[in-house]
Design an enzyme around this catalytic site. Sequence first.
Site, short mmCIF file in Angstrom:
data_model
loop_
_atom_site.label_atom_id
_atom_site.label_comp_id
_atom_site.label_asym_id
_atom_site.label_seq_id
_atom_site.Cartn_x
_atom_site.Cartn_y
_atom_site.Cartn_z
CB SER A 143 -0.90 0.01 1.24
OG SER A 143 -1.51 1.28 1.39
CD GLN A 145 -3.88 4.51 2.84
OE1 GLN A 145 -4.00 3.88 3.88
NE2 GLN A 145 -4.92 4.85 2.11
CG ASP A 288 -9.68 4.86 -3.60
OD1 ASP A 288 -9.75 3.67 -3.23
OD2 ASP A 288 -9.11 5.75 -2.93
CE LYS A 315 -7.84 0.66 -1.86
NZ LYS A 315 -7.11 1.92 -1.63
#
Length: 408
Positions: A143, A145, A288, A315
């Site tokens: 990810s 993130q 997304d 997710k």
Amino acid sequence: MQYKITAPENINSSILLPASKSISNRALILNALSMAPFGIDNLSDCDDTNVMVDAFKSGSNLIDVKAAGTSMRFLTAFLAITPGEWIITGTERMKERPIYILVDALISLGARIEYLGKIGYPPLKIKGTALNGGDIYLSGDVSSQFISALLMIAPTMSKGLTIHLEGNVISVPYIKLTLGMMAQYGVKTHWDGNIIKIHPEEYRPTTNYLVESDWSAASYWYEMVALAEEARVELKGLFRNSMQGDSKVSELFLDLGVVTEFTNEGVVLTKKNSKTKKMFHNFVNEPDLAQTFVVACCLMDVHFMFTGLQSLKIKETDRIEALKTEMKKLGYLIKDSENSILEWDGERCETTENDPVIKTYEDHRMAMAFAPAAIMLGNIIIAHPNVVTKSYPAFWNDLKKVGFDVTE
């Protein structure tokens, strides 16, 4: 709770989109790291951002990020360098979302982190301390993130940080967004090939930070314009040269007949009388957007093969399975393969319910991607509609503004 959504005959309106939560959450971390005397303008008012605001304001050492995955990852890294002893937790679903890749990386850099439940998953106990930094190696398909969380705290490390990304790097736009914002806060970054290098340096913001509107939120309005017979929608607060990866939506929806005109205030969406017969796209950089395009393409009878969807499995829910299940309720049989591909070749089935109720699986994007289907179906029922507060709290009110009937 359920909402029944009934669509108007045409759509002609102007909408002020919510601020980008991706930018807002990064700005909050960067502001805190820089101890900036400046504020953040147009900060997002969604759940994911509010839990971060609450974490900074509360003064408590117990932080509950609820369902906010971005906040869990960014705050884990931030707390690792923040003096004190901290506990960070979230919803039951959050406790099923792995975080060991980030935790292992932080520990290798000198962080002091313990698991309070299942190894590899939240909740975490963190004792903040100065980190040495140095070199770390991460798979490029983790990810973004995790990578962004490490990058933002990198300038505080005594040796700086060099991240070696191995293999194919996914979600490149989100990494670029982080590096771009770090530069706006005064820190130089270097990305050459698969190596990102950050030297020790102080953040030096010089003014308030203005948060752009959310291109991910814009995608649902693109979907509505594509599905409607007649539509003109102005979306305010979007930038032509956006750092958001999901700004790609303005190009992708051309295949479904939506034209984007940039103005000084944002964009204006209108329809053209043409669409592709089959759509191919690798969503590795815009995961997304996948739900929006799956729903839109099926309803418009546009066959598709979408790849690069591996991150959808982890997710808010398993979005691949959720899409297959809910689209089947509407009579569309979608196939998946390799945990990263979704394909529809036009195969249909009998609808399983007379008035199908779309489950949202605690996932805001399921609710917002399926709501525009009311335009083609006459109406649609969305379960647990309040999940939209995660990123777009005013979504249902904005639908009402343009003529949708939204009733419990």
